[in-house]
Design a protein around this motif. Structure first.
Motif, PDB file in Angstrom:
ATOM      1  N   ARG A  91       0.731  -0.932  -0.097  1.00 36.69           N
ATOM      2  CA  ARG A  91      -0.355   0.188   0.022  1.00 36.69           C
ATOM      3  C   ARG A  91       0.823   1.060   0.138  1.00 36.69           C
ATOM      4  O   ARG A  91       0.859   2.204  -0.713  1.00 36.69           O
ATOM      5  CB  ARG A  91      -1.322   0.129   1.137  1.00 36.69           C
ATOM      6  CG  ARG A  91      -2.178  -1.059   0.695  1.00 36.69           C
ATOM      7  CD  ARG A  91      -2.715  -0.856   2.376  1.00 36.69           C
ATOM      8  NE  ARG A  91      -1.751  -1.541   3.072  1.00 36.69           N
ATOM      9  CZ  ARG A  91      -2.241  -1.293   4.422  1.00 36.69           C
ATOM     10  NH1 ARG A  91      -3.904  -1.288   4.805  1.00 36.69           N
ATOM     11  NH2 ARG A  91      -1.776  -1.947   5.526  1.00 36.69           N
TER      12      ARG A  91
ATOM     13  N   CYS B  51      -5.058  -7.891   7.906  1.00 36.46           N
ATOM     14  CA  CYS B  51      -6.026  -7.297   9.128  1.00 36.46           C
ATOM     15  C   CYS B  51      -7.166  -8.066   9.621  1.00 36.46           C
ATOM     16  O   CYS B  51      -8.266  -7.196  10.578  1.00 36.46           O
ATOM     17  CB  CYS B  51      -6.657  -5.440   8.359  1.00 36.46           C
ATOM     18  SG  CYS B  51      -5.522  -4.102   7.872  1.00 36.46           S
TER      19      CYS B  51
ATOM     20  N   ASP C 250      -7.116  -7.756  12.971  1.00 35.45           N
ATOM     21  CA  ASP C 250      -7.124  -6.143  14.223  1.00 35.45           C
ATOM     22  C   ASP C 250      -8.989  -5.298  13.907  1.00 35.45           C
ATOM     23  O   ASP C 250      -9.448  -5.491  13.650  1.00 35.45           O
ATOM     24  CB  ASP C 250      -6.351  -5.740  13.448  1.00 35.45           C
ATOM     25  CG  ASP C 250      -4.819  -5.913  12.834  1.00 35.45           C
ATOM     26  OD1 ASP C 250      -4.213  -6.600  13.905  1.00 35.45           O
ATOM     27  OD2 ASP C 250      -4.548  -6.466  11.517  1.00 35.45           O
TER      28      ASP C 250
ATOM     29  N   HIS D 232      -7.270  -0.262  16.049  1.00 39.07           N
ATOM     30  CA  HIS D 232      -6.335  -0.540  15.149  1.00 39.07           C
ATOM     31  C   HIS D 232      -5.032  -0.206  14.077  1.00 39.07           C
ATOM     32  O   HIS D 232      -4.555   0.527  13.582  1.00 39.07           O
ATOM     33  CB  HIS D 232      -5.579  -1.980  15.232  1.00 39.07           C
ATOM     34  CG  HIS D 232      -4.628  -2.153  15.434  1.00 39.07           C
ATOM     35  ND1 HIS D 232      -3.315  -1.565  16.220  1.00 39.07           N
ATOM     36  CD2 HIS D 232      -3.531  -2.418  14.301  1.00 39.07           C
ATOM     37  CE1 HIS D 232      -2.107  -2.736  15.331  1.00 39.07           C
ATOM     38  NE2 HIS D 232      -2.304  -2.464  14.246  1.00 39.07           N
ATOM     39  N   CYS D 233      -5.980  -0.407  13.142  1.00 40.57           N
ATOM     40  CA  CYS D 233      -5.769  -0.383  11.407  1.00 40.57           C
ATOM     41  C   CYS D 233      -6.535   1.113  11.754  1.00 40.57           C
ATOM     42  O   CYS D 233      -5.663   1.744  10.779  1.00 40.57           O
ATOM     43  CB  CYS D 233      -7.143  -0.742  10.923  1.00 40.57           C
ATOM     44  SG  CYS D 233      -7.033  -2.945  10.604  1.00 40.57           S
TER      45      CYS D 233
ATOM     46  N   CYS E 244      -2.851   2.296  12.618  1.00 42.63           N
ATOM     47  CA  CYS E 244      -1.859   1.761  11.884  1.00 42.63           C
ATOM     48  C   CYS E 244      -1.471   2.992  10.391  1.00 42.63           C
ATOM     49  O   CYS E 244      -0.589   3.057  10.822  1.00 42.63           O
ATOM     50  CB  CYS E 244      -2.060   0.595  11.681  1.00 42.63           C
ATOM     51  SG  CYS E 244      -1.472  -0.559  10.209  1.00 42.63           S
ATOM     52  N   ILE E 245      -3.265   3.020   9.998  1.00 43.28           N
ATOM     53  CA  ILE E 245      -2.829   3.440   8.872  1.00 43.28           C
ATOM     54  C   ILE E 245      -2.819   5.092   8.678  1.00 43.28           C
ATOM     55  O   ILE E 245      -1.585   5.451   7.667  1.00 43.28           O
ATOM     56  CB  ILE E 245      -4.349   2.925   7.847  1.00 43.28           C
ATOM     57  CG1 ILE E 245      -4.226   3.340   6.030  1.00 43.28           C
ATOM     58  CG2 ILE E 245      -5.201   3.983   8.113  1.00 43.28           C
ATOM     59  CD1 ILE E 245      -2.828   2.158   5.839  1.00 43.28           C
TER      60      ILE E 245
ATOM     61  N   LYS F 129       0.904   5.143   8.734  1.00 43.90           N
ATOM     62  CA  LYS F 129       1.878   5.024   7.226  1.00 43.90           C
ATOM     63  C   LYS F 129       1.438   6.188   6.468  1.00 43.90           C
ATOM     64  O   LYS F 129       3.074   6.379   5.921  1.00 43.90           O
ATOM     65  CB  LYS F 129       1.159   3.849   6.845  1.00 43.90           C
ATOM     66  CG  LYS F 129       1.815   1.907   7.133  1.00 43.90           C
ATOM     67  CD  LYS F 129       0.611   1.174   6.466  1.00 43.90           C
ATOM     68  CE  LYS F 129       0.894   0.170   7.214  1.00 43.90           C
ATOM     69  NZ  LYS F 129       2.004  -0.717   7.568  1.00 43.90           N
TER      70      LYS F 129
HETATM   71 FE1  FES Z   1      -5.164  -2.688   9.879  1.00 44.86          FE
HETATM   72 FE2  FES Z   1      -2.701  -1.694   9.573  1.00 44.86          FE
HETATM   73  S1  FES Z   1      -3.961  -3.268  10.909  1.00 44.86           S
HETATM   74  S2  FES Z   1      -4.283  -1.215   8.279  1.00 44.86           S
END
Ligand code: FES
Ligand code: SAM
Ligand code: SF4
Length: 348
Positions: A279, A311, A314, A318-319, A322-323, A326
Motif C-alpha cells: 500500500r 487485518c 485487527d 488499530h487499523c 496503523c494507517i 503509514k
Molecule cells: Fe489494519 Fe494496518 S493493521 S491497516
C-alpha cells in the motif's frame, strides 16, 4: 529508447494510445521507478498530499454469483456464511464515524436476503451520521440503483474486473461485460460518483488487455479506480493460477494516475496482502486513497475473497492508527473532508 520517448510523451501530458501504454507497462527496474516517480508527481500536482480514508463494512459473505476468482462464490461450500444484522451494521457505522471516517463503504456479495428496501432504509439511517456512503453490492436494475440514490448514497463501486469480454464471460459465468458497463452508465446517469477498476494478473490476461483496462476506465470517465492484484483462492477454480505481481499492479496504478490525473486511486488491501509495503508503494506511485476494514473483528476472517487478507485479526481502532502512521511516515496527510470526486461538480 522507446521507453524514454514514451515517458517523455506522458510527461508532456500528451494523450497516450494503446501502444504507448503497452510500452510503459513493459517497463522494468529503473524504468519502472521513473514511471512511478512521474505518477507520484502528477498526484502531488493535481491532488496534493491528502489521502482519503474509506471505512469498509462487509455486510454479507453470501453471494449468488459464481465468479471463478472469488472465495465468496456460491460454489464454495467450505465457507461459513454470515450476514450482519441491521443493528450490527449501524453500530459498526457509528464506531467508524467515531474513529473519524468520513466515507463508509457498504460492501457484500450479491445476497438477495437484503431487499432493495432494506438497503434503502440502511443508507437513510447511516446518512444521518453525516458521512458519505459508497455502496458496493454488485449488479442491480436501474430502479434499485435509483432507490438507493434517493436514500442518499453518494457513490457506487462496481469494478469492470477485466476489459476483455471473453475473459470476463469465462470468469463470471452467466454474466456479460456489457451488462456490467450498462450498470456503470446507469449509476453515472443517476448522479453517483462511479468507482470501477480491475484485477491485475488474471490468468489469460495480456499486456494488451491491461492497456484496454486503462482505456476503458478513461472512456467510462470514472471517479475512482480500484486496481489490485489477482490473488488465487484455494477453494476456487483458479486455485492453482499465478498471483498478480506487485510490479505490474503498481505500473497499472501509475498509468491510471498519469492518464486520469483527478481520479481517486486506492492503495488496495490486496496489494497490502501480497507485499508488506504494497500500500505504501502504491501511495508513492499515484494512489491517494486507503480503504481500511471497519467490520466487526469476529466476521472479518469469513469475508475471504482471497487468502491471507491483512487485518483480519485487527480491531478497527488499530487499523485506523496503523494507517494514519503509514500515511504520515510518507509525508502525507489524512484528509479531514469527505473526499468527493475532484472531477465532479456535485456539491452536497
Ligand atoms: Fe489494519 Fe494496518 S493493521 S491497516
Ligand atoms: N460482489 C460485489 C462485486 O463483485 O462487485 C462486491 C464485492 S467483491 C468481493 C469486490 C471485489 O473483490 C471485486 O470487484 C473483485 O475485483 C475483487 N476480488 C474478488 N476475488 C478476488 C481475488 N481472488 N483477488 C483479488 N481481488 C478479488
Ligand atoms: Fe460474488 Fe462479487 Fe465475489 Fe463475484 S466477486 S462471487 S459477485 S462477491
Amino acid at each position: 529508447s522507446i521507453f524514454i520517448d514514451t515517458l517523455a510523451k506522458a510527461q508532456a501530458q500528451e494523450e497516450l494510445n494503446k501502444d504507448d501504454l503497452k510500452v510503459l507497462l513493459s517497463a522494468d527496474g529503473e524504468e519502472a521507478s521513473l514511471l512511478f516517480k512521474h505518477a507520484d508527481a502528477v498526484r502531488e500536482k493535481y491532488l496534493g498530499k491528502e489521502v482519503h480514508l474509506r471505512g469498509i463494512i462487509e455486510l454479507t459473505n453470501y453471494c449468488k454469483q459464481n465468479c471463478h476468482y472469488c472465495g465468496l462464490r456460491r460454489g464454495n461450500e467450505q465457507l461459513s456464511r454470515y450476514r450482519l444484522t441491521y443493528r450490527e451494521i449501524l453500530t459498526t457505522a457509528e464506531q467508524a464515524v467515531a474513529l473519524g471516517y468520513k466515507t463508509l463503504v457498504l460492501q457484500g456479495g450479491e445476497d438477495s436476503y437484503f431487499s432493495a428496501r432494506d438497503i434503502y432504509e440502511l443508507v437513510k439511517e447511516i446518512k444521518k451520521m453525516d458521512v458519505a456512503v459508497t455502496l458496493s453490492l454488485g449488479e442491480h436494475d436501474f430502479d434499485t440503483y435509483k432507490l438507493w440514490r434517493e436514500a442518499g448514497s453518494d457513490r457506487y463501486l462496481i469494478k469492470h474486473e477485466t476489459a476483455d469480454p471473453h475473459l470476463y464471460e469465462h470468469l463470471r459465468p452467466g454474466k456479460r461485460l456489457k451488462q456490467r458497463l450498462q450498470c456503470q452508465s446507469w449509476l453515472k446517469e443517476l448522479g453517483y460518483e462511479l468507482g470501477s477498476g480491475c484485477m491485475v494478473g488474471l490468468p489469460g490476461q495480456t499486456l494488451d488487455t491491461l492497456a484496454e483496462d486503462l482505456l476503458l476506465l478513461k472512456k467510462m470517465d470514472v471517479d475512482m479506480a480500484g486496481i489490485g492484484p489477482f490473488i488465487p483462492h484455494p477453494q476456487t477454480p483458479l486455485a492453482s493460477a499465478q498471483q498478480g505481481t506487485l510490479e505490474m499492479t503498481l505500473k497499472m496504478v501509475a498509468l491510471a494516475r498519469i492518464i486520469m490525473p483527478l481520479v481517486h486511486l486506492p492503495a488496495t488491501t490486496a496489494l497490502g496482502t501480497i507485499h508488506p509495503e504494497g500500500r505504501e508503494k502504491a501511495l508513492q506511485a499515484g494512489a491517494n486513497v486507503v480503504m481500511p476494514n471497519v467490520s466487526p473483528s469476529e466476521y472479518r476472517a469469513l469475508y475471504q475473497i482471497y487468502p491471507n487478507k491483512i487485518c483480519i485479526r485487527d480491531e478497527p481502532v488499530h487499523c485506523r492508527s496503523c494507517i494514519t502512521g503509514k500515511i504520515k511516515a510518507l509525508g502525507r496527510v489524512v484528509s479531514t473532508t469527505r473526499g468527493h470526486s475532484p472531477k465532479g461538480g456535485i456539491t452536497r
